[in-house]
Design an enzyme around this catalytic site. Structure first.
Site, PDB file in Angstrom:
ATOM      1  N   TRP A  49      12.941  28.153  57.290  1.00 48.47           N
ATOM      2  CA  TRP A  49      13.597  27.267  58.559  1.00 48.47           C
ATOM      3  C   TRP A  49      12.921  27.242  59.646  1.00 48.47           C
ATOM      4  O   TRP A  49      12.730  26.812  60.819  1.00 48.47           O
ATOM      5  CB  TRP A  49      14.877  28.246  58.406  1.00 48.47           C
ATOM      6  N   ASP A  50      11.928  28.247  59.697  1.00 47.83           N
ATOM      7  CA  ASP A  50      10.897  29.062  60.748  1.00 47.83           C
ATOM      8  C   ASP A  50      10.273  27.652  60.888  1.00 47.83           C
ATOM      9  O   ASP A  50      10.224  27.678  62.806  1.00 47.83           O
ATOM     10  CB  ASP A  50      10.176  30.398  60.328  1.00 47.83           C
ATOM     11  N   GLU A 176      19.720  38.728  57.384  1.00 44.58           N
ATOM     12  CA  GLU A 176      19.677  38.739  56.017  1.00 44.58           C
ATOM     13  C   GLU A 176      20.301  40.511  55.898  1.00 44.58           C
ATOM     14  O   GLU A 176      19.571  41.109  54.787  1.00 44.58           O
ATOM     15  CB  GLU A 176      18.490  39.177  55.792  1.00 44.58           C
ATOM     16  N   LYS A 286      19.990  42.208  61.458  1.00 43.03           N
ATOM     17  CA  LYS A 286      18.647  42.210  61.507  1.00 43.03           C
ATOM     18  C   LYS A 286      17.992  41.486  62.204  1.00 43.03           C
ATOM     19  O   LYS A 286      16.804  41.381  63.056  1.00 43.03           O
ATOM     20  CB  LYS A 286      18.460  41.472  60.170  1.00 43.03           C
ATOM     21  N   GLN A 287      18.725  40.087  62.575  1.00 40.15           N
ATOM     22  CA  GLN A 287      17.860  39.032  63.971  1.00 40.15           C
ATOM     23  C   GLN A 287      19.632  38.272  64.293  1.00 40.15           C
ATOM     24  O   GLN A 287      20.565  38.746  63.947  1.00 40.15           O
ATOM     25  CB  GLN A 287      17.116  38.212  62.796  1.00 40.15           C
TER      26      GLN A 287
HETATM   27  O1  IFM Z   1      13.053  33.048  57.562  1.00 42.99           O
HETATM   28  C1  IFM Z   1      12.321  34.160  57.777  1.00 42.99           C
HETATM   29  C2  IFM Z   1      13.962  35.583  57.681  1.00 42.99           C
HETATM   30  O2  IFM Z   1      14.785  34.530  58.865  1.00 42.99           O
HETATM   31  C3  IFM Z   1      13.837  36.458  58.098  1.00 42.99           C
HETATM   32  N1  IFM Z   1      12.982  37.235  57.445  1.00 42.99           N
HETATM   33  C4  IFM Z   1      11.484  36.877  57.281  1.00 42.99           C
HETATM   34  C5  IFM Z   1      11.378  34.910  56.951  1.00 42.99           C
HETATM   35  C6  IFM Z   1      10.840  34.039  57.118  1.00 42.99           C
HETATM   36  O3  IFM Z   1       9.546  34.414  58.561  1.00 42.99           O
END
Ligand code: IFM
Length: 456
Positions: A49-50, A176, A286-287
């Site tokens: 999705w990046d 994640e 994590k984010q």
């Molecule tokens: O898509 C990301 C994910 O959101 C976090 N881990 C790494 C992936 C690839 O950059």
């Protein structure tokens, strides 16, 4: 040309990031942009999705023809996404794979992979963002509307109505460290947008006189579109009355909070030092997850809810993923948090040039690079593209003296400049373009016209 004035380190990192981003992009409509660009073997060259959520905004605003190619890659893999949906038991719709090269799912670990259904809504978001920025009618007719339709169909199959609410169970959101949950706020918000955009696309096709042929080819009925609209309207978005925040999902607040302050520095990133099951049982992110939803879908939450949510998630987010700081930066700008905005941006922009995550040897963090661009353009300049023009809400962090960049909107070229406590948006080519600033609404009729005002 995206330049930060008054902070040469940040500016240098920014130039490096944009260069990397530009040269990493697939240009033939048959490939996309790998999470590590072309620079390393991390993530095996896979696309995530990046591309759509972090990198496409840069291309959509500066090189829309390249953004179109990137979307073309997803259209060419739509059939594989339909097959993927069937493989996972969905009777209709298209489920784009979490990580892929040729369109088939390549995730090894489904909890933090395949279960990230939000990628479906992310791709749909990018389709409508591209259409909104360019007004590319031909694209919507030929490819975009079909993608919006098939992705919307997927949500209708994944979710269900219960007591007047549309619910989406058993998915993983962007964060994640929290897997397989019911009603992830981000996922539900994306699905809502996806369903609305599919209805909107059908309306546009109707206006353009091509609906009949499109609907017949894809078996679309009025009842189906009404169903999309009802599900979008009834979409459940978790809200906690006591804390006045949007919880990340239904069970999130029931978990104990991970003590980040007491965790030894050498235990970060947590995913390399703790078993996933241990992490999943705690409130630890994590984010950016709900904060990202607030950035993308501002209208879904009141400002005070967004502010309390920001403060809440700040305390429990490790930013172990490089996709995080840039998003917190944008939200900090929007909430007027000057010190935080600058700090999040600083952590984000230098990730690869200074190897702050210690893993640039595996490849650059391409999504973060696009996220930094978003932080400058959508955060500090406060740019939003609307259906009838552009909006800016400039905000200069301490230590910077200015900022400038050019961008495109519906075939017109514009330049944003901020310096000496003032900003201006100038029409370079094309027009007319409506510009909404915090002070006034202006219409730039011809090249040279500008809107200007005082920086926050
Ligand atoms: O898509 C990301 C994910 O959101 C976090 N881990 C790494 C992936 C690839 O950059």
């Amino acid at each position: 040309d995206t330049t930060i004035l008054g902070d040469s380190d940040a500016n240098l990192s920014m130039q490096f990031n944009l260069y990397q981003l530009f040269q990493s992009a697939g240009r033939d409509g048959l490939c996309s942009i790998a999470a590590k660009g072309l620079s390393g073997e991390g993530y095996e060259g896979h696309y995530f999705w990046d591309t759509e959520m972090y990198m496409m905004p840069f291309f959509t605003l500066t090189m829309p023809q390249l953004a179109r190619k990137l979307l073309g890659y997803r259209y060419r893999t739509l059939e594989a996404a339909r097959e993927n949906a069937r493989l996972l038991g969905h009777l209709k719709g298209a489920l784009y794979p979490w990580r892929t090269i040729d369109g088939r799912e390549c995730s090894g670990y489904f909890l933090a992979g395949t279960a990230q259904y939000h990628i479906v809504g992310d791709i749909a978001y990018a389709v409508s963002a591209y259409y909104n920025a360019t007004g590319d009618r031909e694209y919507l007719i030929a490819e975009g509307a079909e993608m919006l339709l098939e992705t919307a169909r997927l949500w209708m199959d994944v979710g269900h109505m219960a007591q007047g609410r549309f619910l989406i169970n058993c998915v993983t959101g962007p964060d994640e460290y929290t897997c397989l949950v019911n009603n992830n706020y981000y996922t539900n918000a994306c699905a809502k947008n996806n369903l609305e955009q599919a209805v909107r696309a059908a309306q546009l096709l109707e206006e353009w006189g091509v609906y009949g042929e499109w609907a017949a080819r894809l078996g679309v009925t009025r009842e189906e579109l009404d169903g999309f609209a009802c599900a979008a309207e009834a979409m459940y978005l978790p809200y906690d009355e006591t804390l006045g925040i949007n919880p990340q999902d239904d069970s999130f607040l029931q978990k104990p909070v991970w003590d980040i302050a007491a965790t030894p520095r050498d235990k970060f990133p947590l995913l390399l030092n703790y078993h996933p099951l241990q992490l999943y049982r705690y409130q630890v992110c994590k984010q950016a997850d709900t904060v990202l939803a607030h950035v993308l879908f501002e209208e879904l939450a009141a400002k005070d809810v967004r502010e309390r949510s920001f403060r809440y998630y700040e305390k429990i987010t490790t930013h172990d993923s490089s996709l995080s700081n840039c998003i917190f930066c944008i939200e900090a700008c929007r909430l007027g948090l000057r010190r935080e905005a600058r700090a999040y941006f600083g952590d984000s922009v230098k990730t690869d040039l200074l190897n702050t995550h210690g893993n640039s040897k595996d490849g650059i963090h391409t999504a973060n690079m696009g996220g930094c661009y978003m932080a400058v353009v959508n955060g500090f300049a406060g740019l939003r593209l609307c259906a009838d023009g552009v909006k800016v809400d400039p905000f200069l962090p301490e230590g910077w003296t200015g900022l400038r960049f050019s961008f495109q909107y519906r075939g017109s070229r514009l330049r944003f400049e901020m310096a000496d406590g003032r900003y201006r948006v100038r029409l370079l080519a094309g027009g007319p373009v409506s510009v909404l600033t915090p002070e006034r609404a202006c219409r730039l009729e011809r090249p040279g016209d500008e809107a200007e005002g005082k920086t926050r």
